[in-house]
Scaffold this motif. Structure first.
Motif, mmCIF file in Angstrom:
data_model
loop_
_atom_site.group_PDB
_atom_site.id
_atom_site.type_symbol
_atom_site.label_atom_id
_atom_site.label_comp_id
_atom_site.label_asym_id
_atom_site.label_seq_id
_atom_site.Cartn_x
_atom_site.Cartn_y
_atom_site.Cartn_z
ATOM 1 N N ASP A 92 43.106 41.929 43.662
ATOM 2 C CA ASP A 92 43.427 43.174 42.706
ATOM 3 C C ASP A 92 44.120 43.316 41.648
ATOM 4 O OD1 ASP A 92 41.339 45.394 43.385
ATOM 5 O OD2 ASP A 92 43.332 45.924 44.984
ATOM 6 N N ASP A 93 44.665 42.397 41.687
ATOM 7 C CA ASP A 93 45.963 42.348 39.938
ATOM 8 C C ASP A 93 46.640 40.212 40.251
ATOM 9 O OD1 ASP A 93 46.697 42.008 42.947
ATOM 10 O OD2 ASP A 93 48.676 43.840 41.870
ATOM 11 N N ARG A 94 45.736 39.749 40.826
ATOM 12 C CA ARG A 94 45.880 38.114 40.850
ATOM 13 C C ARG A 94 44.894 37.516 40.691
ATOM 14 N NH1 ARG A 94 50.730 39.215 44.911
ATOM 15 N NH2 ARG A 94 50.943 40.924 43.914
ATOM 16 N N ARG A 300 35.284 38.950 38.479
ATOM 17 C CA ARG A 300 36.146 39.412 37.216
ATOM 18 C C ARG A 300 36.637 37.728 37.854
ATOM 19 N NH1 ARG A 300 38.489 43.436 39.336
ATOM 20 N NH2 ARG A 300 37.559 45.134 37.625
ATOM 21 N N ASP A 301 37.056 36.794 38.783
ATOM 22 C CA ASP A 301 37.948 35.782 38.913
ATOM 23 C C ASP A 301 36.888 34.865 38.810
ATOM 24 O OD1 ASP A 301 39.122 33.503 39.727
ATOM 25 O OD2 ASP A 301 40.158 34.155 40.767
ATOM 26 N N TYR A 379 36.233 43.786 42.348
ATOM 27 C CA TYR A 379 36.293 42.296 42.331
ATOM 28 C C TYR A 379 34.968 42.267 41.497
ATOM 29 C CZ TYR A 379 39.658 43.623 46.368
ATOM 30 O OH TYR A 379 39.816 44.151 47.152
#
Length: 476
Positions: A92-94, A300-301, A379
């Motif tokens: 989520d945050d990385r 997202r990534d 994601y």
């Protein structure tokens, strides 16, 4: 129907058994109840015309690692396509964790856990085929380098642990623990159960050792190539023929690519053996969705776009909770989702397709489409806007396509320690049945699930030994 050998069922194990028996000079007939060959290797246009989807297996790491497929020279029969990244695990945050073919590159992305990765999955990969051959042949015949047993002992020290325990002992970071949990969750087991670490270690190592490739054009291409090989050897392959009783078969050798439930329906068995088969336990099912998309998944990534396989579920704790819920017969609102984006390796499948499944209680009737898509959206925001069409298969639909998927169980039976060596019964040669000339070869026999064909390889070797045909065959 007269033949030297009849093989019932055309999954990877049945196909391997049929070809090996034919190569040894036997007249072989392969019978398949469905309208096409392949079992877990089937492909079809599930969503839109021209979009090729795999009904079962897509990622073929075990096919490349398998002694059976090596013996058959499968690499000469089909083309394997490798994604740039075997597997990814978004967080989520990385940044996402990427499992590369190169273990050192993978370790570099894990920072403080890099050394632990090299000491675990990396060391398993370095043991090479000596170890994987032994693991895929858990019961004789063994033809292993003696060093394989030392490697297996080292593997067993960590592999016997629950995945949760191994992850917490070996890794310190959220990333290291999460990516290992995603690998271990392929087992369809509660990650607090013994030997689940072994699944994580082996699958991670295979990404380094042989990669996680796809068959170019779809998994059906592999099934069709093996059927063509059988026919070239003089064998016969018949689809749409359901065997309801073994008495229908006029052959001294019968190899069954079926689970214990089907075998009980096909034959009168000795009471003791029958009772042991009835105690065989099936595992959780899966709920699978296929999508036709108008473009790539909007991760997202962006690095995740290069991965063939994507594990969705977040941290070790989240994945362990999801799998524990399934083991208890419940449906997780945030399930672990295993997704495959074939276009990352194989653009020949007619456009952007994606499939994903989550684990559900055996025989579940709950529609998990929303929960799966929520995890993807988590994601890849905007994913649903890319969907042109979807095709849903719950446990009942999966079993209707392939009766070996009892209650949606894609593993051929619970893969827990209790059935790891008792599969389907406790025996030094569980592929042999009490019926003369009758052998089992499905994923309900060792070494279990996967597109490796080893159950068929073992059954064929036993059958050839029984009929004295192991010499003088027409191997080509």
């Amino acid at each position: 129907m007269s033949a030297d050998a009849v093989v019932v069922g055309s999954g990877p194990n049945g196909l391997v058994a049929a070809v090996l028996l034919a190569e040894a000079g036997l007249r072989v007939t392969l019978l398949e109840a469905g309208d096409g060959f392949g079992g877990g290797l089937r492909s079809a246009e599930l969503t839109l015309p021209g979009r090729v989807h795999d009904l079962g297996a897509t990622v073929m790491a075990l096919a490349l690692a398998s002694p059976a497929f090596r013996e058959l020279g499968v690499g000469r029969l089909v083309e394997f396509a490798h994604p740039a990244v075997p597997a990814a695990h978004p967080l989520d945050d990385r940044p996402a964790v990427l499992v590369h073919r190169d273990p050192a590159r993978t370790a570099a992305g894990l920072g403080a856990d890099g050394a632990a990765w090299l000491a675990g999955p990396g060391a398993t990969a370095r043991a090479g085929s000596r170890l994987t051959d032994l693991l895929l042949k858990p019961l004789g015949p063994w033809e292993a380098d003696p060093r394989a047993f030392a490697a297996a002992a080292r593997f067993g020290l960590g592999g016997a642990l629950p995945a949760t325990a191994y992850a917490r002992l070996a890794f310190r970071t959220v990333e290291g623990r999460a990516v290992f949990a995603g690998m271990a969750a392929h087992s369809l087991l509660d990650l607090r159960s013994p030997i689940t670490a072994g699944y994580g270690l082996l699958l991670s190592a295979l990404a380094h050792q042989v990669g996680w490739p796809l068959v170019r054009g779809g998994s059906q291409v592999l099934a069709d190539a093996l059927v063509a090989r059988l026919r070239a050897l003089g064998g016969e392959a018949v689809s749409g023929h359901r065997v309801r009783d073994l008495k229908e078969l006029d052959a001294p050798t019968v190899v069954l690519d079926v689970t214990p439930r089907q075998f009980l329906e096909l034959a009168e068995l000795p009471p003791g053996y029958r009772d042991r088969l009835r105690r065989f336990r099936y595992g959780p099912g899966v709920f699978k969705v296929d999508w036709a998309l108008d473009g790539p998944v909007p991760w997202r990534d962006p690095a995740v776009a290069a991965a063939g396989t994507v594990h969705l579920g977040g941290t070790l704790e989240e994945i362990a909770l999801s799998e524990a819920e399934t083991a208890r017969g419940r449906h997780s609102p945030r399930p672990y989702v295993l997704a495959v984006q074939p276009y990352a390796a194989d653009p020949s499948r007619g456009g952007h397709t994606l499939w994903a499944y989550c684990h559900v209680p055996n025989g579940s009737r709950v529609d998990m489409t929303g929960a799966i898509e929520d995890q993807i959206e988590r994601y890849a925001p905007g994913f649903r806007d890319r969907v042109l069409a979807r095709h849903v298969m719950g446990p009942a639909a999966l079993e209707a396509v392939n009766p070996n998927l009892v209650g949606g169980d894609i593993g051929g039976g619970l893969a827990a320690l209790s059935q790891f060596v008792r599969r389907p019964v406790w025996s030094t040669a569980p592929w042999r049945t009490p019926l003369p000339g009758v052998f089992l070869c499905s994923a309900s026999t060792p070494p279990g699930a996967g597109a490796h064909g080893m159950g068929g390889w073992q059954a064929a070797r036993l059958a050839l030994s029984a009929v004295g045909a192991s010499r003088g065959g027409r191997r080509r």
